[in-house]
Scaffold this active site. Structure first.
Site, PDB file in Angstrom:
ATOM      1  N   CYS A   1      22.094 -24.981 -53.753  1.00  0.00           N
ATOM      2  CA  CYS A   1      21.316 -24.068 -52.903  1.00  0.00           C
ATOM      3  C   CYS A   1      20.516 -24.856 -51.879  1.00  0.00           C
ATOM      4  CB  CYS A   1      20.433 -23.219 -53.811  1.00  0.00           C
ATOM      5  SG  CYS A   1      18.936 -22.573 -53.071  1.00  0.00           S
TER       6      CYS A   1
ATOM      7  N   CYS B   1      16.681 -24.175 -51.667  1.00  0.00           N
ATOM      8  CA  CYS B   1      15.962 -24.730 -52.826  1.00  0.00           C
ATOM      9  C   CYS B   1      15.500 -26.152 -52.549  1.00  0.00           C
ATOM     10  CB  CYS B   1      16.860 -24.760 -54.063  1.00  0.00           C
ATOM     11  SG  CYS B   1      17.358 -23.121 -54.606  1.00  0.00           S
TER      12      CYS B   1
END
Ligand SMILES: [Zn+2]
Length: 148
Positions: A65, A68
């Site tokens: 991700c 993230c």
């Protein structure tokens, strides 16, 4: 669960910090609160998050991700700013299927604020450190109002 070595941001002393404990870790030298940043998974979530005696910010993230990778360092900064007030716990959702199912994580990053084992705030998506700091402080302030 292994202890971590955390360098005190105030005096530089290296301290041994357990992933789960009651209260707040403090520097053995200058006695100021230390930033508390811990990883948790399915097996350790209850002990590290639900049994914590201070509010916990849970970062549900994934290795693949992109956002993230921006949120995690921002949260670490906030965890240092709010040392003694919150504990930051990072959970890799791919490695912790039970935790991600339990909180119905649809998107990463998802952030939870857990106080006394209860989720008191939740948000999905990336945000800069200053916004995260404000979000955490207002959630804790509101939770305090409800308790009284
Ligand atoms: Zn110190």
């Amino acid at each position: 669960m292994a202890d971590q070595i955390v360098e005190c941001p105030h005096c530089g002393r290296r301290n041994r910090v357990p992933p789960a404990a009651s209260g707040v870790p403090r520097c053995g030298n200058c006695h100021r609160p230390l930033p508390w940043i811990v990883d948790a998974g399915d097996d350790t979530f209850a002990e590290i998050v639900e049994q914590a005696t201070i509010p916990v910010v849970v970062d549900l993230w994934a290795t693949w991700c992109g956002p993230c990778r921006m949120v995690s360092p921002a949260l670490e900064r906030v965890a240092c700013e709010l040392a003694g007030t919150i504990k930051l716990v990072k959970v890799d959702v791919d490695a912790a299927r039970k935790v991600s199912e339990r909180f119905s994580v649809q998107a990463v990053p998802t952030l939870l604020i857990v106080k006394g084992g209860q989720v008191i705030a939740r948000q999905a998506g990336a945000a800069p450190a200053a916004a995260l700091h404000r979000w955490i402080e207002s959630a804790l302030a509101n939770a305090g109002d409800q308790a009284t």
